[in-house]
Structure formats: C-alpha cells, structure tokens
Design a protein around this motif. Structure first.
Motif, PDB file in Angstrom:
ATOM      1  N   LEU A  14       0.809  -1.221   0.000  1.00 10.16           N
ATOM      2  CA  LEU A  14       0.000   0.000   0.000  1.00 10.16           C
ATOM      3  C   LEU A  14       0.842   1.270   0.000  1.00 10.16           C
ATOM      4  O   LEU A  14       0.540   2.217  -0.724  1.00 10.16           O
ATOM      5  N   LYS A  15       1.912   1.300   0.770  1.00 18.00           N
ATOM      6  CA  LYS A  15       2.719   2.525   0.854  1.00 18.00           C
ATOM      7  C   LYS A  15       3.287   2.907  -0.519  1.00 18.00           C
ATOM      8  O   LYS A  15       3.158   4.046  -0.961  1.00 18.00           O
ATOM      9  N   LYS A  16       3.892   1.959  -1.200  1.00 16.72           N
ATOM     10  CA  LYS A  16       4.483   2.238  -2.508  1.00 16.72           C
ATOM     11  C   LYS A  16       3.391   2.487  -3.554  1.00 16.72           C
ATOM     12  O   LYS A  16       3.539   3.337  -4.428  1.00 16.72           O
ATOM     13  N   ALA A  17       2.277   1.761  -3.448  1.00 14.87           N
ATOM     14  CA  ALA A  17       1.156   1.966  -4.378  1.00 14.87           C
ATOM     15  C   ALA A  17       0.611   3.386  -4.248  1.00 14.87           C
ATOM     16  O   ALA A  17       0.243   4.011  -5.246  1.00 14.87           O
ATOM     17  N   ARG A  18       0.560   3.892  -3.026  1.00 18.65           N
ATOM     18  CA  ARG A  18       0.122   5.281  -2.809  1.00 18.65           C
ATOM     19  C   ARG A  18       1.046   6.251  -3.544  1.00 18.65           C
ATOM     20  O   ARG A  18       0.588   7.202  -4.171  1.00 18.65           O
ATOM     21  N   GLU A  19       2.347   6.024  -3.445  1.00 18.36           N
ATOM     22  CA  GLU A  19       3.302   6.899  -4.120  1.00 18.36           C
ATOM     23  C   GLU A  19       3.071   6.886  -5.628  1.00 18.36           C
ATOM     24  O   GLU A  19       3.110   7.929  -6.278  1.00 18.36           O
ATOM     25  N   VAL A  20       2.842   5.692  -6.182  1.00 19.56           N
ATOM     26  CA  VAL A  20       2.587   5.568  -7.618  1.00 19.56           C
ATOM     27  C   VAL A  20       1.299   6.292  -7.981  1.00 19.56           C
ATOM     28  O   VAL A  20       1.237   7.035  -8.969  1.00 19.56           O
ATOM     29  N   ALA A  21       0.250   6.100  -7.189  1.00 18.67           N
ATOM     30  CA  ALA A  21      -1.049   6.731  -7.470  1.00 18.67           C
ATOM     31  C   ALA A  21      -0.951   8.250  -7.386  1.00 18.67           C
ATOM     32  O   ALA A  21      -1.523   8.959  -8.224  1.00 18.67           O
ATOM     33  N   TRP A  22      -0.237   8.757  -6.407  1.00 19.76           N
ATOM     34  CA  TRP A  22      -0.091  10.209  -6.286  1.00 19.76           C
ATOM     35  C   TRP A  22       0.709  10.768  -7.452  1.00 19.76           C
ATOM     36  O   TRP A  22       0.420  11.846  -7.952  1.00 19.76           O
ATOM     37  N   ALA A  23       1.732  10.026  -7.891  1.00 21.70           N
ATOM     38  CA  ALA A  23       2.501  10.457  -9.064  1.00 21.70           C
ATOM     39  C   ALA A  23       1.597  10.467 -10.302  1.00 21.70           C
ATOM     40  O   ALA A  23       1.667  11.391 -11.125  1.00 21.70           O
ATOM     41  N   TRP A  24       0.723   9.451 -10.422  1.00 19.57           N
ATOM     42  CA  TRP A  24      -0.221   9.403 -11.544  1.00 19.57           C
ATOM     43  C   TRP A  24      -1.163  10.603 -11.483  1.00 19.57           C
ATOM     44  O   TRP A  24      -1.411  11.255 -12.493  1.00 19.57           O
ATOM     45  N   ALA A  25      -1.678  10.906 -10.291  1.00 18.84           N
ATOM     46  CA  ALA A  25      -2.606  12.033 -10.132  1.00 18.84           C
ATOM     47  C   ALA A  25      -1.925  13.348 -10.520  1.00 18.84           C
ATOM     48  O   ALA A  25      -2.519  14.173 -11.215  1.00 18.84           O
ATOM     49  N   GLU A  26      -0.691  13.539 -10.084  1.00 20.27           N
ATOM     50  CA  GLU A  26       0.041  14.762 -10.447  1.00 20.27           C
ATOM     51  C   GLU A  26       0.236  14.848 -11.953  1.00 20.27           C
ATOM     52  O   GLU A  26       0.103  15.920 -12.549  1.00 20.27           O
ATOM     53  N   GLY A  56     -14.014  10.139 -12.860  1.00 22.10           N
ATOM     54  CA  GLY A  56     -13.710   8.762 -12.522  1.00 22.10           C
ATOM     55  C   GLY A  56     -12.986   8.656 -11.207  1.00 22.10           C
ATOM     56  O   GLY A  56     -12.847   9.625 -10.466  1.00 22.10           O
ATOM     57  N   ARG A  57     -12.518   7.429 -10.968  1.00 17.07           N
ATOM     58  CA  ARG A  57     -11.798   7.180  -9.726  1.00 17.07           C
ATOM     59  C   ARG A  57     -10.780   6.072  -9.941  1.00 17.07           C
ATOM     60  O   ARG A  57     -10.949   5.200 -10.801  1.00 17.07           O
ATOM     61  N   LEU A  58      -9.727   6.148  -9.181  1.00 11.19           N
ATOM     62  CA  LEU A  58      -8.688   5.131  -9.163  1.00 11.19           C
ATOM     63  C   LEU A  58      -8.643   4.582  -7.747  1.00 11.19           C
ATOM     64  O   LEU A  58      -8.373   5.327  -6.800  1.00 11.19           O
ATOM     65  N   ILE A  59      -8.955   3.295  -7.593  1.00 12.01           N
ATOM     66  CA  ILE A  59      -8.872   2.637  -6.294  1.00 12.01           C
ATOM     67  C   ILE A  59      -7.451   2.103  -6.162  1.00 12.01           C
ATOM     68  O   ILE A  59      -6.963   1.386  -7.039  1.00 12.01           O
ATOM     69  N   VAL A  60      -6.806   2.458  -5.066  1.00  8.73           N
ATOM     70  CA  VAL A  60      -5.420   2.078  -4.815  1.00  8.73           C
ATOM     71  C   VAL A  60      -5.398   1.109  -3.644  1.00  8.73           C
ATOM     72  O   VAL A  60      -5.739   1.477  -2.522  1.00  8.73           O
ATOM     73  N   ALA A  61      -5.015  -0.142  -3.898  1.00  7.35           N
ATOM     74  CA  ALA A  61      -4.929  -1.150  -2.848  1.00  7.35           C
ATOM     75  C   ALA A  61      -3.499  -1.694  -2.799  1.00  7.35           C
ATOM     76  O   ALA A  61      -2.687  -1.417  -3.682  1.00  7.35           O
ATOM     77  N   ALA A  62      -3.215  -2.472  -1.777  1.00  7.61           N
ATOM     78  CA  ALA A  62      -1.872  -3.008  -1.588  1.00  7.61           C
ATOM     79  C   ALA A  62      -1.439  -3.925  -2.724  1.00  7.61           C
ATOM     80  O   ALA A  62      -0.244  -4.079  -2.981  1.00  7.61           O
TER      81      ALA A  62
END
Length: 107
Positions: A14-26, A56-62
């Motif tokens: 989850l921690k690394k996935a969050r980083e990827v998702a935030w980078a995608w959002a930016e 839309g939405r992006l669900i970010v899971a571990a």
C-alpha cells in the motif's frame, strides 16, 4: 456514455502503491488539466479525478489498482485512445515503482 475500466495487479504494497497513485494524479493534473482529490483509507485509497467531459476514480490497494472513468459524449469518440494513454502512463509508473522496490536497501 462510454466507460473505461482498467485493472492492474501489483506487488508494491500500500505505501508504494500510494506513491505511484499520487505520481499518476500529479501527471494527469498537469497533462490533462484534471482535478484530483485523494481520499485515504486504512486498507485502500481513492483518487477521484474530473474535468469537463471526464470523471472517474482510481482505487489504490496493496495489491491492485482499479480505474473506472466515464466519458462525456464528445470524448466518447476517443475512448480507445484515452484508455490506451491511461494504460501507458499507469504501466510506466507501476514499472518504475516496482524497479524502485526491487533495489537493495543501503546500510
């Protein structure tokens, strides 16, 4: 309205996935003038994104990402191109995140 649905499994946690998702959002905020909001949860996060003609939405899971988007009438004609671009961006960020996770930690 055409829908875009993308599922990607990963082994980032989850921690690394969050980083990827935030980078995608930016990235989509800059590149496509999207407005993104991150709703953090205990076991997953949701990145909500919107702009004229798209929401839309992006669900970010571990262990996976699930992206759902609805396109308005005008953008619907380009749904395959938009889907391919989203997949390319997400896959590139996932590969970068996996590579960073695989690096040995310095002592």
């Amino acid at each position: 309205m055409p829908d875009i649905r993308i599922h990607r499994s990963h082994a980032l946690g989850l921690k690394k996935a969050r980083e990827v998702a935030w980078a995608w959002a930016e990235e989509v905020e800059k590149k496509f003038d999207m407005e993104c909001a991150v709703l953090e949860g205990e076991t997953s996060d949701t990145v909500q994104f919107t702009r004229a003609g798209v929401n839309g939405r992006l669900i970010v899971a571990a262990d996976h990402f699930d992206l759902d988007a609805k396109l308005g009438f005008l953008l619907g004609a380009f749904s395959k191109t938009i889907e391919a671009e989203i997949e390319k961006e997400l896959d590139a960020l996932l590969a970068k995140g996996a590579k960073a996770s695989a690096r040995p930690k310095k002592k």
